[in-house]
Design a protein around this motif. Structure first.
Motif, short mmCIF file in Angstrom:
data_model
loop_
_atom_site.label_atom_id
_atom_site.label_comp_id
_atom_site.label_asym_id
_atom_site.label_seq_id
_atom_site.Cartn_x
_atom_site.Cartn_y
_atom_site.Cartn_z
N ILE A 34 9.65 -11.12 0.37
CA ILE A 34 8.74 -9.98 0.23
C ILE A 34 9.19 -8.80 1.08
O ILE A 34 9.13 -7.65 0.64
N ALA A 35 9.67 -9.07 2.28
CA ALA A 35 10.05 -7.99 3.20
C ALA A 35 11.13 -7.08 2.64
O ALA A 35 11.23 -5.91 3.04
N VAL A 36 11.95 -7.56 1.71
CA VAL A 36 13.03 -6.73 1.13
C VAL A 36 12.45 -5.49 0.46
O VAL A 36 13.07 -4.43 0.47
N TRP A 37 11.26 -5.62 -0.13
CA TRP A 37 10.66 -4.47 -0.82
C TRP A 37 10.45 -3.28 0.10
O TRP A 37 10.47 -2.14 -0.34
N GLY A 38 10.26 -3.52 1.39
CA GLY A 38 10.02 -2.43 2.33
C GLY A 38 11.27 -1.85 2.95
O GLY A 38 11.19 -0.93 3.77
N VAL A 56 0.08 -6.92 -8.37
CA VAL A 56 1.47 -7.21 -8.07
C VAL A 56 1.54 -8.46 -7.20
O VAL A 56 0.90 -8.53 -6.15
N ILE A 57 2.30 -9.43 -7.65
CA ILE A 57 2.48 -10.68 -6.91
C ILE A 57 3.91 -10.70 -6.41
O ILE A 57 4.86 -10.51 -7.19
N ALA A 58 4.07 -10.86 -5.13
CA ALA A 58 5.41 -10.96 -4.52
C ALA A 58 5.49 -12.29 -3.81
O ALA A 58 4.52 -12.73 -3.20
#
Length: 112
Positions: A34-38, A56-58
């Motif tokens: 999930i952290a990659v999105w930021g 949105v499901i991550a």
């Protein structure tokens, strides 16, 4: 910390927004968390960009360095990842059609 147990794995996920569910895969391959999105390298952050119109499901992929964990075995296969993703959609209340579409897309991408 929402997570679920599946096939010996503990899979961590987060939900953002409301509406039709979209399961996202962070652009990091086997390091997809999930952290990659930021991070600046992400082309878009769907957890903020799409959350106003969709749910949105991550999720952290198993053993990708995030909060998901699973035993590692010699017979691990891409289907294990697909099964985790499908189960995540089911846990989040998605329809079987959406789960099937996700599983089909994942299988198709591995044959290209």
């Amino acid at each position: 910390m929402p997570s679920f147990q599946h096939g010996g794995a503990t899979i961590y996920y987060e939900e953002f927004g409301q509406g039709f569910p979209i399961l996202t895969f962070a652009p990091a391959g086997l390091r997809s968390v999930i952290a990659v999105w930021g991070q600046p390298s992400a082309p878009i952050n769907p957890t903020t960009e799409f959350a106003k119109d969709f749910r949105v499901i991550a999720m952290d992929q198993r053993n990708a360095g995030g909060q998901s964990r699973a035993p590692i075995a010699a017979n691990d296969h891409w289907d294990d990842y697909t099964a985790d993703q499908s189960r995540c959609l089911t846990i989040c209340g998605s329809t079987s059609a959406t789960s099937t579409a996700s599983a089909s897309a994942a299988r198709s991408s591995s044959t290209c």
